[in-house]
Design a protein around this motif. Sequence first.
Motif, PDB file in Angstrom:
ATOM      1  N   TRP A   1       3.481   8.977   5.150  1.00  0.00           N
ATOM      2  CA  TRP A   1       2.135   9.242   5.657  1.00  0.00           C
ATOM      3  C   TRP A   1       2.191  10.248   6.809  1.00  0.00           C
ATOM      4  CZ3 TRP A   1      -0.769   4.823   8.684  1.00  0.00           C
ATOM      5  CH2 TRP A   1      -1.886   5.332   9.316  1.00  0.00           C
TER       6      TRP A   1
ATOM      7  N   LEU B   1      -2.683   5.372   2.081  1.00  0.00           N
ATOM      8  CA  LEU B   1      -2.785   5.400   3.545  1.00  0.00           C
ATOM      9  C   LEU B   1      -3.198   6.775   4.067  1.00  0.00           C
ATOM     10  CD1 LEU B   1       0.349   3.276   4.454  1.00  0.00           C
ATOM     11  CD2 LEU B   1      -2.057   2.626   4.719  1.00  0.00           C
ATOM     12  N   TYR B   2      -2.923   7.791   3.306  1.00  0.00           N
ATOM     13  CA  TYR B   2      -3.321   9.142   3.670  1.00  0.00           C
ATOM     14  C   TYR B   2      -3.956   9.744   2.435  1.00  0.00           C
ATOM     15  CZ  TYR B   2      -3.092  13.872   5.525  1.00  0.00           C
ATOM     16  OH  TYR B   2      -3.426  15.120   5.986  1.00  0.00           O
TER      17      TYR B   2
ATOM     18  N   LEU C   1      -7.812  -0.700   5.076  1.00  0.00           N
ATOM     19  CA  LEU C   1      -7.383  -1.400   6.288  1.00  0.00           C
ATOM     20  C   LEU C   1      -8.540  -2.200   6.886  1.00  0.00           C
ATOM     21  CD1 LEU C   1      -4.962   1.158   7.934  1.00  0.00           C
ATOM     22  CD2 LEU C   1      -4.435  -0.817   6.466  1.00  0.00           C
TER      23      LEU C   1
ATOM     24  N   THR D   1      -7.658   9.724   5.090  1.00  0.00           N
ATOM     25  CA  THR D   1      -8.259   8.881   6.113  1.00  0.00           C
ATOM     26  C   THR D   1      -9.304   7.908   5.599  1.00  0.00           C
ATOM     27  OG1 THR D   1      -7.858  10.599   7.761  1.00  0.00           O
ATOM     28  CG2 THR D   1      -9.480   8.933   8.325  1.00  0.00           C
TER      29      THR D   1
ATOM     30  N   ARG E   1      -7.865   5.095   3.559  1.00  0.00           N
ATOM     31  CA  ARG E   1      -7.102   4.212   4.446  1.00  0.00           C
ATOM     32  C   ARG E   1      -8.037   3.308   5.242  1.00  0.00           C
ATOM     33  NH1 ARG E   1      -4.763   7.855   7.234  1.00  0.00           N
ATOM     34  NH2 ARG E   1      -6.178   7.944   8.991  1.00  0.00           N
ATOM     35  N   GLU E   2      -9.098   3.895   5.797  1.00  0.00           N
ATOM     36  CA  GLU E   2     -10.024   3.108   6.612  1.00  0.00           C
ATOM     37  C   GLU E   2     -10.724   2.033   5.790  1.00  0.00           C
ATOM     38  OE1 GLU E   2     -10.192   3.155   9.932  1.00  0.00           O
ATOM     39  OE2 GLU E   2      -8.539   4.580   9.776  1.00  0.00           O
TER      40      GLU E   2
ATOM     41  N   TRP F   1       3.599  -2.678   3.799  1.00  0.00           N
ATOM     42  CA  TRP F   1       4.150  -1.327   3.693  1.00  0.00           C
ATOM     43  C   TRP F   1       5.579  -1.395   4.198  1.00  0.00           C
ATOM     44  CZ3 TRP F   1      -0.385  -2.266   6.477  1.00  0.00           C
ATOM     45  CH2 TRP F   1      -0.166  -2.656   7.792  1.00  0.00           C
TER      46      TRP F   1
ATOM     47  N   LEU G   1      -1.487   0.578  13.816  1.00  0.00           N
ATOM     48  CA  LEU G   1      -1.449  -0.227  12.601  1.00  0.00           C
ATOM     49  C   LEU G   1      -0.389  -1.324  12.699  1.00  0.00           C
ATOM     50  CD1 LEU G   1      -2.476  -0.397   9.603  1.00  0.00           C
ATOM     51  CD2 LEU G   1      -0.524   1.047   9.039  1.00  0.00           C
TER      52      LEU G   1
ATOM     53  N   ILE H   1       0.847  -1.187   0.000  1.00  0.00           N
ATOM     54  CA  ILE H   1       0.000   0.000   0.000  1.00  0.00           C
ATOM     55  C   ILE H   1       0.887   1.243   0.000  1.00  0.00           C
ATOM     56  CG2 ILE H   1      -1.825   1.256   1.182  1.00  0.00           C
ATOM     57  CD1 ILE H   1      -2.667  -1.367   2.484  1.00  0.00           C
TER      58      ILE H   1
END
Length: 183
Positions: free
Chosen positions: A40, A10-11, A20, A13, A16-17, A32, A62, A5
């Motif tokens: 990030w 990842l950024y 993940l 939010t 990312r949510e 990662w 994480l 990723i």
Amino acid sequence: MRVMIDACVLYPTVMREVFLGCASAGVFEPRWSERILEEWARAAGKLGADQEVWARGEIAALKAQFPQGEVRYDLAIERHYWLPDPADIHVLTAAVAGSCDAILTMNAKDFPKNILGDEGLLRLDPDGFARDLLQDWPEPMTAVANSVLREANRLSEMPWTMRALMKKARLPRFGKALVAKSL
């Protein structure tokens, strides 16, 4: 499927949510590198020191949630690879070192499919990947999306619809597919 990723996934939010949450549901194995996580944190820091602190807390959580997620490698290996943007070579190197199947990134131009293909890697666009996962894993993907929507509505001063939230998160086709599934 093991997926490297990129920091651009990842950024922010919501994106990312979503991913993940999918990984937590066992839909794919996230990977990662320390450098990706640092990118990030620095990106969050551009919005203020408190945001960087918050991001570093999320990164610690994480790492605890996915202890096998971080790929480590000898930095000298990076010189064996080439990409149009040398600043992205670390992502390719980590993907190869982590025996990944794909790189999940918004940055298509700097990760040419032919170069990734030479290393046995796919390049996945987040919106397309999320939509494909929804097709293959409808229950967990819908549950993750609903959870993300509930949290966004809890934290926001204005109510979000699924389609609007996913569009804002740069996942418009995924949002459209979610709404179509619920009809």
